[in-house]
Design an enzyme around this catalytic site. Structure first.
Site, mmCIF file in Angstrom:
data_model
loop_
_atom_site.group_PDB
_atom_site.id
_atom_site.type_symbol
_atom_site.label_atom_id
_atom_site.label_comp_id
_atom_site.label_asym_id
_atom_site.label_seq_id
_atom_site.Cartn_x
_atom_site.Cartn_y
_atom_site.Cartn_z
ATOM 1 C CB CYS A 44 -0.905 -0.027 1.229
ATOM 2 S SG CYS A 44 -1.827 1.514 1.494
ATOM 3 C CD1 TRP A 77 -5.979 -3.711 4.970
ATOM 4 C CD2 TRP A 77 -4.450 -4.655 3.632
ATOM 5 N NE1 TRP A 77 -5.759 -2.841 3.925
ATOM 6 C CE2 TRP A 77 -4.812 -3.398 3.088
ATOM 7 C CE3 TRP A 77 -3.494 -5.424 2.967
ATOM 8 C CZ2 TRP A 77 -4.262 -2.898 1.919
ATOM 9 C CZ3 TRP A 77 -2.933 -4.934 1.798
ATOM 10 C CH2 TRP A 77 -3.324 -3.694 1.286
ATOM 11 C CB THR A 111 -7.433 2.106 5.301
ATOM 12 O OG1 THR A 111 -7.549 2.984 6.432
ATOM 13 C CG2 THR A 111 -8.660 2.256 4.411
ATOM 14 C CB VAL A 112 -2.665 -0.552 6.115
ATOM 15 C CG1 VAL A 112 -3.101 -1.752 6.895
ATOM 16 C CG2 VAL A 112 -2.626 -0.862 4.622
ATOM 17 C CE1 TYR A 175 -5.304 2.955 -5.322
ATOM 18 C CE2 TYR A 175 -3.669 4.704 -5.320
ATOM 19 C CZ TYR A 175 -4.059 3.429 -4.961
ATOM 20 O OH TYR A 175 -3.202 2.618 -4.262
#
Length: 336
Positions: A44, A77, A111-112, A175
Site C-alpha cells: 500500500c 487485510w 485501511t492501512v 487511482y
C-alpha cells in the site's frame, strides 16, 4: 470486489479515525514507546509512507510494526505472513478485528496504515497524512540520533502546498484514472496526472528535492507513487503516456531516493504487484501478475548529487534495516 462504478468518477472514502497520539495525550492516547503497533502492508502506498518515515526517524523500537500480507478481501487485510496467520502481538487474524474493537459494526474503509493500542486491541487512528506528521513532531523524544528534520518549521507551508497538489493530481490521481467509470472521467484524471508530473519535472530539474535542499515529508509522499508507477500504474491503471523510466528528471529523482537508505530498502515489488493485480479483479479479471518490469534500472547511477543538497541535512543515514523487517531478497533489486 468492485472498485469501478460505470459512469461515475472515482471518489476516495476519506472518513478516517482522526484520533491522534500526541506528546500531551490530549486525545487520550499519549506517546508511549512500545504501547502501540503500526499495522502496514508493503503493498500500500499510503502505508509505505509510514514505513519510510518510521525508518528515517529511527522509531523502530518505540513504535513496533506489524506487516499484513499483500492481498485482502472485502473484509480486511490479513496477517497471513505470520505463523498461524495471526499477528503475534495483537493475536488477531484480520485487521478488521481491531477496527471492530474500537467501533462495533465499523462501516468505513478498513485501511492501512493503522495504529493499534496494544493494551485494548483497538485502532487509534488510520489518518495516514497525520500519522507521518505526528511521527516527526509528537514522537520526537524517541527519534534516533541524527534523525532528519522531515517537517521543518520554516518549510511547512511550502511542504503543505506541494503535498496538497501532489495528493490531488498524482497520489490519488493514478487511482482516479485506474478506477474511472467513464471515458470522460478517465481522460480528465489522465490529463491532470501528466500535467502535474510535467510540473514536477520542471521543479526538480534544478533542485534535488521537492522543498529545500534536504529530504522532507514531500519527497516521501511523492516517492511512494513513483516507485509503483512502471510496475502497476502505467499498465494496470492505464497511466500510459510514458513510463517513469521514460521521464528523465523524475526517473533520476526516483532512483536517487530509492538508493537512499530508508527508501528503497522498504520497497517490496512482489507485494506491490500481487496486491494490485490480484485484488482489483474488475480491472484484471484473469488475476495474472506481470513478470516485469526489469528492476535493475533502479540501481543505475542517477547523477542527482551534482545538484547539491544534503539528504539528511545535519543528520545521518539510518542504520541497516533489521533482519526481521528486511524485504525478502527476491522481492528487491537491492540484494544481489
Amino acid at each position: 470486489m468492485s472498485y469501478v462504478h460505470p459512469g461515475e468518477e472515482y471518489s476516495r472514502d476519506s472518513r478516517y479515525l482522526t484520533t491522534r497520539i500526541t506528546a500531551d495525550g490530549r486525545d487520550g492516547f499519549p506517546v508511549e514507546p512500545g504501547r502501540y503497533r503500526l499495522v502496514v502492508s508493503r503493498a500500500c502506498p499510503w502505508a509505505s509512507r509510514a514505513v519510510i518515515v518510521r525508518r528515517l526517524l529511527g522509531l523502530e523500537k518505540a513504535l513496533p510494526m506489524a506487516i499484513a500480507g499483500p492481498t485482502h478481501d472485502e473484509r480486511s487485510w490479513t496477517f497471513d505472513l505470520d505463523p498461524d496467520g495471526r499477528d503475534p502481538v495483537l493475536g488477531i487474524e484480520r485487521l478488521q478485528e481491531a477496527y471492530f474493537a474500537r467501533e462495533p459494526g465499523y462501516d468505513r474503509g478498513i485501511t492501512v496504515p493503522a495504529i493499534v493500542d496494544v493494551p485494548t486491541g483497538k485502532v487509534v487512528t488510520n489518518d495516514f497524512p497525520q500519522i507521518t506528521i505526528d511521527m516527526s513532531l509528537e514522537w520526537r523524544p524517541y527519534h534516533r540520533d541524527g534523525a532528519p528534520e522531515l517537517y521543518p518549521p520554516a518549510l511547512r507551508s511550502e511542504i503543505d502546498a506541494v503535498n496538497q497538489v501532489v495528493y490531488k493530481d498524482v497520489n490519488n490521481g493514478v487511482y482516479r484514472a485506474g478506477f474511472a467509470g467513464s471515458q470522460e472521467s478517465y481522460r480528465e484524471a489522465y490529463g491532470r496526472l501528466f500535467a502535474r508530473l510535467d510540473w514536477l519535472s520542471e521543479r526538480l530539474e534544478r533542485s534535488r528535492y521537492l522543498v529545500g535542499d534536504t529530504l522532507t515529508e514531500a519527497d516521501v509522499r511523492l516517492f511512494t507513487t513513483l516507485v509503483r508507477f512502471d510496475a502497476v500504474y502505467h499498465g494496470h491503471f492505464k497511466c500510459n503516456r510514458q513510463k517513469l523510466s521514460e521521464m528523465p528528471v523524475l526517473w533520476a529523482y526516483a532512483r536517487d531516493l530509492f538508493q537512499t537508505p530508508g527508501f528503497g530498502d522498504t520497497v517490496d515489488f512482489d507485494h506491490i504487484k500481487r496486491h494490485y493485480y490480484l485484488v482489483h479483479e474488475d480491472i484484471n479479471p484473469t488475476r495474472i501478475v506481470p513478470v516485469g518490469p526489469d528492476l535493475s534500472g533502479w540501481l543505475e547511477p542517477h547523477g542527482r548529487a551534482a545538484l547539491g543538497g544534503r539528504p539528511f541535512g545535519e543528520g545521518t543515514p539510518p542504520q541497516p534495516v533489521s533482519p526481521e523487517e528486511a524485504v525478502p531478497a527476491r522481492h528487491t533489486p537491492l540484494t544481489p
